[in-house]
Scaffold this active site. Structure first.
Site, mmCIF file in Angstrom:
data_model
loop_
_atom_site.group_PDB
_atom_site.id
_atom_site.type_symbol
_atom_site.label_atom_id
_atom_site.label_comp_id
_atom_site.label_asym_id
_atom_site.label_seq_id
_atom_site.Cartn_x
_atom_site.Cartn_y
_atom_site.Cartn_z
ATOM 1 N N ASN A 115 4.029 4.066 -8.326
ATOM 2 C CA ASN A 115 3.453 4.366 -7.012
ATOM 3 C C ASN A 115 1.950 4.629 -7.167
ATOM 4 O O ASN A 115 1.438 5.697 -6.802
ATOM 5 C CB ASN A 115 4.161 5.553 -6.366
ATOM 6 C CG ASN A 115 4.092 5.487 -4.847
ATOM 7 O OD1 ASN A 115 3.374 4.662 -4.279
ATOM 8 N ND2 ASN A 115 4.823 6.371 -4.183
ATOM 9 N N HIS A 173 6.377 13.595 0.829
ATOM 10 C CA HIS A 173 7.637 12.866 0.766
ATOM 11 C C HIS A 173 8.641 13.371 1.793
ATOM 12 O O HIS A 173 9.461 12.591 2.294
ATOM 13 C CB HIS A 173 8.244 12.965 -0.634
ATOM 14 C CG HIS A 173 7.666 11.990 -1.612
ATOM 15 N ND1 HIS A 173 6.571 12.281 -2.402
ATOM 16 C CD2 HIS A 173 8.006 10.711 -1.911
ATOM 17 C CE1 HIS A 173 6.278 11.235 -3.158
ATOM 18 N NE2 HIS A 173 7.135 10.268 -2.881
#
Length: 463
Positions: A318, A349
């Site tokens: 990521n 998140h």
């Protein structure tokens, strides 16, 4: 999920068409901005229905902040509003979805838009509200000197190439791409004349797109064959725990973690290919003289699978989110940058407890691995056999540490996470604490400033 794949495949075709028929030589910047924005809005509505209104509300709220807030506070207001709205949406999902049921919903695009909003706000603050000598070399390079127009703002946040799966990119890079300066700008950064080119080359992304589509296809096959057959939930099955020795459980943990990766490889690589197909993502020329199309790449699979340190693994997984965390948090945090960065990552998140178990564990393991590397690594560099042995051992430990850390990220809830860590005897937590107690901790150099004449000094040294 079907809508997601359909939109991304259609976006891939639209991207090729966009590059060929609406390239900078065929259409004005305004037309390119408008097309990218309208198609992005259409994709959002098609995928998420009325839930897409959340994307548009957040975008317009922050456009108002960008134009009305004072420059010294623009990054703070934008950050609080964007992260606050995202968190409220994450909370609302708890009442819509049960634990463990994750679908492709509007929170994914909202997370990417939050990254872009805060990135632009920070870079605008750097460009208008700070002096050049206060900035690092990277901050100075990416600083935005003028507020974008409404069309530029909407295009940056809602363009069809990144609205579904990202990745986040820098505002100056995106505007240069739309205006047709992207390739030239990146070639100038690597001093392309020294690479042996007499005139400005015109690199084609076709090869890079085909290569990434091959990775996407392999990832899809692995997802359909492996992921369903090796569920993470089995690692805490009572019968499995009763009959399986500890070392075998560690081996199976590695297998199920590997089986969980292909869906990320698929989504991120396909998103990268979409941007490349549109002509966006060129990053320069490598040491062999080959064109590179990895400006927007979200992962480096080889470096992930061969990582010999926790830091190396994180830096190649990521990638664009890691860059965002560095630019908006780590580089700007006055104290405790590592801890604050992990906490922000967890909050971004969502609010599932598993995320916080993962990132809080990540803080501990990061600090421990850093202490081991700084205190021990130099003893293994005196000979090739010692270095090979060190790399093998650190690879095994890194892969198992990552599996141990990310398991709660997949499990989400408290009960399975605690059960999992109990079955693992909390061994990574205990080892990390012992390392931090035994090994001396050398303070990490952290500064939000770098002298702007550093590049000049380096140039003089090279000469």
């Amino acid at each position: 999920q079907i809508n997601f794949v359909a939109c991304q495949l259609f976006a891939l075709l639209a991207a090729f068409w966009f590059r060929i028929y609406l390239g900078p030589s065929h259409a004005s910047s305004a037309v390119r901005h408008a097309f990218a924005t309208l198609f992005g809005i259409y994709f959002a509505v098609f995928c998420f229905g009325w839930y897409s209104i959340h994307l548009f509300v957040l975008v317009m709220m922050n456009y108002g902040i960008m134009n009305m807030a004072s420059i010294p506070n623009i990054h703070r207001y934008s950050f609080v509003v964007a992260m606050g709205y995202l968190t409220l949406c994450h909370i609302s999902r708890i009442y819509i979805f049960h634990y463990g049921i994750l679908t492709t919903d509007f929170s994914g695009p909202l997370m990417i838009i939050t990254q872009k909003i805060t990135t632009l706000a920070c870079q605008l603050h750097d460009g208008i509200g700070r002096q050049a000598e206060e900035l690092t070399a990277e901050q100075n390079r990416l600083a935005v000197k003028t507020r974008p127009s409404l069309l530029e703002y909407l295009s940056y946040l809602l363009n069809f190439m990144s609205i579904i799966a990202g990745p986040c990119s820098n505002y100056k890079d995106y505007i240069a791409f739309i205006e047709g300066r992207h390739v030239h700008m990146k070639l100038l950064e690597v001093n392309w004349k020294q690479k042996g080119y007499d005139r400005l080359p015109d690199p084609s992304p076709t090869g890079a797109v085909m290569y990434k589509l091959c990775i996407t296809l392999v990832s899809l096959i692995l997802f359909l064959t492996l992921t369903k057959n090796f569920p993470m939930a089995y690692i805490i099955d009572n019968e499995f725990l009763d009959k399986t020795p500890f070392l075998s459980r560690l081996g199976y943990l590695y297998v199920v973690t590997q089986a969980a990766k292909p869906k990320y490889y698929f989504a991120w690589t396909l998103a990268d290919a979409v941007n490349n197909a549109a002509g966006y993502g060129f990053s320069g020329v490598d040491e062999r003289g080959s064109f590179r199309w990895d400006l927007l790449s979200n992962l480096n699979i080889w470096n992930i699978e061969t990582a010999t340190s926790f830091k190396m693994y994180i830096e190649n997984w990521n990638i664009q989110t890691a860059a965002w965390l560095k630019r908006v948090c780590y580089d700007r945090a006055p104290r405790y940058p590592t801890a604050l960065t992990f906490i922000l990552s967890a909050l971004w998140h969502g609010i599932y407890p598993g995320y916080y178990f993962t990132f809080l564990t990540g803080i501990l393991i990061t600090l421990a691995s850093r202490a081991i590397r700084k205190n021990c690594r130099h003893y293994f560099l005196s000979s090739v056999p010692l270095k090979v042995a060190y790399d093998v051992i650190t690879w095994v430990v890194t892969q198992l540490a990552v599996c141990y850390t990310v398991a709660p990220f997949v499990m989400l809830a408290v009960e399975p996470t605690v059960k999992f860590y109990k079955s693992m005897y909390f061994h990574m937590h205990i080892l990390s604490i012992v390392v931090l107690l035994v090994l001396p901790i050398r303070p990490q150099a952290h500064s939000t400033r770098e002298p702007q004449n550093q590049d000049v000094q380096n140039s003089v040294k090279r000469k």
